[in-house]
Each structure stands twice: as structure tokens, then as C-alpha cells.
Design a protein around this motif. Structure first.
Motif, PDB file in Angstrom:
ATOM      1  N   ALA A 189      -8.242   5.028  -2.518  1.00 44.73           N
ATOM      2  CA  ALA A 189      -6.828   5.367  -2.382  1.00 44.73           C
ATOM      3  C   ALA A 189      -6.011   4.147  -1.969  1.00 44.73           C
ATOM      4  O   ALA A 189      -4.898   3.922  -2.465  1.00 44.73           O
ATOM      5  CB  ALA A 189      -6.656   6.488  -1.364  1.00 44.73           C
ATOM      6  N   ALA A 190      -6.555   3.351  -1.064  1.00 47.17           N
ATOM      7  CA  ALA A 190      -5.844   2.148  -0.620  1.00 47.17           C
ATOM      8  C   ALA A 190      -5.718   1.138  -1.756  1.00 47.17           C
ATOM      9  O   ALA A 190      -4.680   0.490  -1.921  1.00 47.17           O
ATOM     10  CB  ALA A 190      -6.577   1.525   0.569  1.00 47.17           C
ATOM     11  N   GLU A 193      -3.191   2.196  -4.429  1.00 39.33           N
ATOM     12  CA  GLU A 193      -1.806   2.011  -3.986  1.00 39.33           C
ATOM     13  C   GLU A 193      -1.236   0.686  -4.483  1.00 39.33           C
ATOM     14  O   GLU A 193      -0.025   0.565  -4.710  1.00 39.33           O
ATOM     15  CB  GLU A 193      -1.742   2.084  -2.455  1.00 39.33           C
ATOM     16  CG  GLU A 193      -0.365   1.888  -1.859  1.00 39.33           C
ATOM     17  CD  GLU A 193       0.602   3.002  -2.183  1.00 39.33           C
ATOM     18  OE1 GLU A 193       1.823   2.778  -2.030  1.00 39.33           O
ATOM     19  OE2 GLU A 193       0.159   4.094  -2.592  1.00 39.33           O
ATOM     20  N   THR A 194      -2.102  -0.307  -4.699  1.00 37.08           N
ATOM     21  CA  THR A 194      -1.608  -1.593  -5.190  1.00 37.08           C
ATOM     22  C   THR A 194      -1.091  -1.489  -6.621  1.00 37.08           C
ATOM     23  O   THR A 194      -0.323  -2.354  -7.059  1.00 37.08           O
ATOM     24  CB  THR A 194      -2.701  -2.676  -5.121  1.00 37.08           C
ATOM     25  OG1 THR A 194      -3.757  -2.363  -6.051  1.00 37.08           O
ATOM     26  CG2 THR A 194      -3.282  -2.789  -3.723  1.00 37.08           C
ATOM     27  N   ARG A 196       1.015   0.449  -7.661  1.00 33.68           N
ATOM     28  CA  ARG A 196       2.437   0.784  -7.692  1.00 33.68           C
ATOM     29  C   ARG A 196       3.238  -0.353  -8.330  1.00 33.68           C
ATOM     30  O   ARG A 196       4.364  -0.141  -8.789  1.00 33.68           O
ATOM     31  CB  ARG A 196       2.951   1.068  -6.282  1.00 33.68           C
ATOM     32  CG  ARG A 196       3.037  -0.131  -5.347  1.00 33.68           C
ATOM     33  CD  ARG A 196       3.502   0.299  -3.956  1.00 33.68           C
ATOM     34  NE  ARG A 196       3.700  -0.810  -3.038  1.00 33.68           N
ATOM     35  CZ  ARG A 196       2.741  -1.383  -2.330  1.00 33.68           C
ATOM     36  NH1 ARG A 196       1.487  -0.929  -2.424  1.00 33.68           N
ATOM     37  NH2 ARG A 196       2.998  -2.377  -1.508  1.00 33.68           N
ATOM     38  N   HIS A 230       8.443  -2.612  -5.721  1.00 29.65           N
ATOM     39  CA  HIS A 230       8.663  -1.175  -5.538  1.00 29.65           C
ATOM     40  C   HIS A 230      10.071  -0.850  -5.037  1.00 29.65           C
ATOM     41  O   HIS A 230      10.773  -0.023  -5.620  1.00 29.65           O
ATOM     42  CB  HIS A 230       7.619  -0.624  -4.567  1.00 29.65           C
ATOM     43  CG  HIS A 230       7.825   0.804  -4.185  1.00 29.65           C
ATOM     44  ND1 HIS A 230       7.876   1.809  -5.123  1.00 29.65           N
ATOM     45  CD2 HIS A 230       7.994   1.401  -2.988  1.00 29.65           C
ATOM     46  CE1 HIS A 230       8.069   2.970  -4.509  1.00 29.65           C
ATOM     47  NE2 HIS A 230       8.155   2.740  -3.213  1.00 29.65           N
TER      48      HIS A 230
END
Length: 357
Positions: A189-190, A193-194, A196, A230
């Protein structure tokens, strides 16, 4: 493995799983000697689909190599490059068509102004200085986010260097109802996230700015850019894209982007007490023939900033003004009124539409 994977897209005429025709994508290793061997396609597809006896009729074979191509210059004499002719990259982040439309939007109004005799041809020189840095940034970004897919694979414990049994074991561990399974899922999950940077690149798509060109800087400092692309900060600073804000006009809701229109005319937006700028625009129109559309937000006959978004993003007082180009980029801004509004507006229009003199 990466080079044994593929994707299938039904093409009809019966859609869904019973489709008679398909587009099938699959990858070759860069050093695969059969990369361009069309006779190898059918055996490879049967192997990939695990259907060794599947009858196939191949209509067309296309090869595509993931790479980045960027033009050394965007203009050569009367020839201008835009879209794929100027910049080519992977589809990651969806920047291909977006960047091409940005090119066309930037160039079209400038060509029209020059052809119609409203601006000197040197206005066309601003096309490359404005759009080429954006194109370079987007090419680099698309390649970066494409390569980051391998980082996501690694986040789940997959690597093309691992044998199939190791990948299978990592996959089972990923879903295991154990503390280590929970840790592996948290790590994935971590890492995901990159990505994005590809799927939520709002600042890259909306926050780009022109540092020089058909504009007049106001000395303000640009808001910080998000290195992961982002977070987008809307601002009506010269060179930036006009911030979107909902306005109420004649009992209907309109965007600030709708105010510019399609006539190729610059737009002067003033605050509720921008009478000095309105008068200056009228003087320039009467004395110099400068066509300029004027709208005063929150004035008695103007659109209303009912949500306060324009006040938050514009950076002007009620006495201020913003000059907007036909491509919805800000050309000039005055936070308030000045000693000589007519001269200030004339200087801004000369930066936007340079005359023959």
C-alpha cells in the motif's frame, strides 16, 4: 514474468467474452531476437493464452517501443510542431493528448492574431518558449511513471528476475492471514501510493506555468510545485492557467473559464470597484482600436462570486484587474489600482499582442 504477460481488449462484433475479434498486447524482452518476427506471433499468443490448439487469424501486427522522443525545436520558419510531432512518450499519466491540445490551444490564437493583423509575427516566437518546457516536463514525467510500475511490482514481491515458484510463493504470502502477510500488504500500500504521480497528477496537468512569453510578470512568487505532481494550487498569477471558480451570472452558474469565450479576444476581469480599469479599456478601444472584453466580478451588472473562490485565487483587491489570454492563461495582473491605469493596461496589451512598432 513481465515479458510473458499481456492484455486483451474485445473488439466485437459480439462484445464481452464471446467477442470474435480481439486486440492482444504482449511484451518482448528488449534483447528478444523474435521481437519483429511476425511468424512467432501465433505460437506466442497460444502459449500466452494457454490454448495450444486455438485457431487464430491475425489481421495486423504492430510493434511499439516504450521510449521518449522530444523535438530539438518547435518551430522552423513557417513550420510549427505540435502533438506527437513535438513530443512522444508512453501513455502513462495520460499526457499525450492533453499536451497536444495545450500546444494547439497555445498556438491557435497567436496564429489568428498575426494573420488578422492584430499582432506582430514575433508573437509566434512565444509558442516554443512557452510550450517546449511543458513538453519536456511531460515527456520526462510519462517515462518516470511508466518505470514506476516496476516499483509497484516490487512492492508485492514480484520481480522479472524471480523464478515463477518464487513469485507464486510471494503471492501466497501477500494474502496470508499472518502478521507477515499484514506487513507485506502494508508495504505494498505504501509503495502503490507513489503511483499517484501517474493517477493523481493534478499539479502537472493544471499547475504548469509559462515563465516567459506573451505575458507581463507582476513580480509575485509562484506557489510551490508538488514534486509528486499531486497537489495543485490555483492562482491567477501571470503565466499560470486561469483558476476555475464558479460564478453566478443571470441566475445560472458559469465558470471563470466560460467568461473568455471563443472569439479569440483577450478578457479583462476587474474587481467590484475596478471602474478605473474599465475606463482605461474603453479609452484604448476608442483611441487605439484595441478590442478588449471587460467583465467586472461582483459589480452591479457583473457575475457574482457567491462561493468566494475567485476572491481566494485571483490575488486582487476590489480595485484590481487580471488580463486573460484567449487560451485561458493569465497575461497580466494588477492587485489594485495604479497611478496611470491606461498606460499600465497598454503595456500589458503590448506584451500580450505586440504591435508592428
Amino acid at each position: 514474468g513481465v515479458f510473458g504477460s499481456g492484455a486483451m481488449v474485445p473488439m466485437g462484433p459480439t462484445w464481452g467474452r464471446h467477442s470474435e475479434e480481439w486486440v492482444i498486447h504482449f511484451s518482448h524482452a528488449p534483447d528478444d531476437p523474435d521481437h519483429y518476427d511476425e511468424s512467432d506471433v501465433v505460437p506466442r499468443l497460444r502459449s500466452l493464452l494457454k490454448l495450444p490448439d486455438l485457431p487464430l487469424q491475425v489481421h495486423k501486427v504492430s510493434n511499439w517501443v516504450l521510449d521518449a522522443v522530444f523535438a530539438e525545436r518547435y518551430q522552423q520558419g513557417r513550420v510549427f510542431l505540435a502533438g506527437d510531432a513535438a513530443h512522444r512518450h508512453p501513455p502513462t499519466t495520460g499526457l499525450g493528448l492533453n499536451t497536444a491540445v495545450g500546444d494547439a490551444h497555445n498556438l491557435a490564437w497567436k496564429l489568428a492574431a498575426v494573420i488578422q493583423g492584430r499582432a506582430h509575427p514575433r508573437l509566434l516566437d512565444t509558442y516554443a518558449s512557452e510550450r517546449r518546457p511543458v513538453g519536456m516536463r511531460n515527456v520526462d514525467w510519462a517515462m518516470f511513471t511508466a518505470m514506476n510500475h516496476a516499483v509497484c511490482d516490487a512492492g508485492m514481491g514480484f520481480s522479472p528476475l524471480h523464478p515463477p515458484e518464487a513469485r507464486r510463493a510471494n503471492f501466497e504470502l501477500f494474502f496470508a492471514a499472518t502478521p507477515m502477510g499484514e506487513t507485506r500488504r502494508a508495504r505494498a500500500a505504501a509503495v502503490f501510493e507513489t503511483q499517484r504521480a501517474e493517477f493523481q497528477a493534478h499539479d502537472l496537468e493544471l499547475g504548469y506555468t509559462y515563465a516567459e512569453g506573451a505575458l507581463l510578470p507582476d513580480g509575485s512568487v509562484a506557489p510551490p510545485r508538488d514534486p509528486m505532481g499531486h497537489r495543485y494550487i490555483p492562482v491567477a498569477r501571470p503565466g499560470h492557467r486561469l483558476p476555475h471558480a464558479w460564478l453566478e451570472q443571470q441566475e445560472r452558474q458559469v465558470s471563470t473559464h466560460d467568461l473568455v469565450g471563443c472569439e479569440g479576444q483577450p478578457l479583462l476581469v476587474t474587481g467590484s470597484q475596478g471602474q478605473a480599469w474599465t475606463k482605461a479599456a474603453a479609452t484604448l478601444a476608442a483611441g487605439r482600436g484595441i478590442a478588449l472584453k471587460v467583465i467586472s466580478i461582483d459589480a452591479p451588472q457583473g457575475p457574482r462570486d457567491t462561493e468566494g473562490a475567485w476572491a481566494a485565487h485571483s490575488g486582487i483587491a476590489p480595485e484590481g484587474a487580471v488580463l486573460i489570454r484567449p487560451d485561458n492563461h493569465v497575461a497580466w495582473r494588477s492587485a489594485g489600482v495604479c497611478a496611470d491605469p491606461e498606460k499600465a493596461l497598454l503595456d500589458a496589451m503590448e506584451a500580450l499582442l505586440p504591435t508592428v512598432s
